[in-house]
Design an enzyme around this catalytic site. Sequence first.
Site, PDB file in Angstrom:
ATOM      1  N   ASP A  87      32.735  43.352  33.292  1.00 47.95           N
ATOM      2  CA  ASP A  87      33.021  44.312  32.181  1.00 47.95           C
ATOM      3  C   ASP A  87      33.243  45.623  32.968  1.00 47.95           C
ATOM      4  OD1 ASP A  87      33.453  44.620  29.388  1.00 47.95           O
ATOM      5  OD2 ASP A  87      31.437  45.818  29.595  1.00 47.95           O
TER       6      ASP A  87
ATOM      7  N   GLU B 196      37.695  43.645  34.176  1.00 51.10           N
ATOM      8  CA  GLU B 196      38.168  44.127  33.079  1.00 51.10           C
ATOM      9  C   GLU B 196      38.598  45.694  33.589  1.00 51.10           C
ATOM     10  OE1 GLU B 196      37.344  45.574  28.502  1.00 51.10           O
ATOM     11  OE2 GLU B 196      35.869  46.005  29.957  1.00 51.10           O
TER      12      GLU B 196
END
Length: 381
Positions: A88, A125
């Site tokens: 993330d 990400e």
Amino acid sequence: MTGNWGTVWGTGGSVGYSNIKSYPAVPYDASHFNSDCQIQDYNNPYQVRNCELVGLRDLNQGLEHVRGKIVDFMNHLINLGVAGFRVDASKHMWPGDLEIIFNRLNNLNTNHGFAGGSRPFIFQEVIDLGGEAISHREYLHLGRITEFRFSAEIGRVFRGYDRLTYLSNWGEGWGFMASGSALVFVDNHDNQRGHGAGGANILTYKQSKQYKMATAFALAHALAHPYGSTRVMSSFAFTDSEIGPPQDGNQNIISPGINPDETCTNGWVCEHRWRQIYNMVGFRNAVRGTGLNDWWSNGNQQIAFCRGGRGFVAFTNGGTISQTMQTCLPSGTYCDVISGNLINGQCTGKSVTVGANGLGHVQLADNEADGVLAIHINARV
């Protein structure tokens, strides 16, 4: 880590004190974090990577203690059988720190069926729509990258704001990153809620017909000339974009129930269980290793194409298709895996009869529940 919410509890029972950056179960203390500064300027890479994102306590991965704890955690998961990781907010971490962490990960555990020497699948990400100081290119050598432009553009097209015919050069021809670097999706847990990249163009389960069409296109178009490594969404229903998964009165997560048609209940959407989606995963597996050929378009909102001699798919986002087309498949009768299944030698939905020359009559009405028809070599009666 967490936001600055005072005393916080982990799902396993651990406790943290976010106001003083103390997480004794790890342990982390204030010396392991970057400063309290907040990101104000996304054109300043030092601020993006060293300040707090929306108030989240920002670990300093340049420290050996921090790296070691992360590596130990990830290797523990690999030992349990985990095959890969989504990282993330990667653009908020220095690529050099991530490289050191990834290089210290173990090979996948052969006790779980992985081939010897297999490495964890990493995708990161990195929201990069252009115009910022940090580029996805800085992370390409570390693993695949989430290509948010795919999500935004496929939603725009299947919402009808552009013509399907323009999908003939879908992928790198639309300015996306190289196919071998991209992790693609129609929606993800953030942008289905209006968070992150893509805005109002993003399709979700709430626009079910267009969502199934876009997902079918992404899966039919995956592997070979087709674009990217495809991720299928599975989520729970929501009206409030901040709401968590279905819970009972004690905030215990409720498991999904399963309907006779294999879809979910109890507030779970389970898009991966929709027939039109899981059967397109079967289509994708059936055509693996083939190219994309025999592209057809009416010049507007209808397209069709073959995947080698193993699959054929047609789409309409306006008007009825009723004509004989080249399916590229051997002669026989094939079940349309969108409208039904092949069960006990019979089609529960529509079928297409293909002649010796690969031609078959394709019927796909504008008012049908699904705007897709798909047949493949493993769905022959």
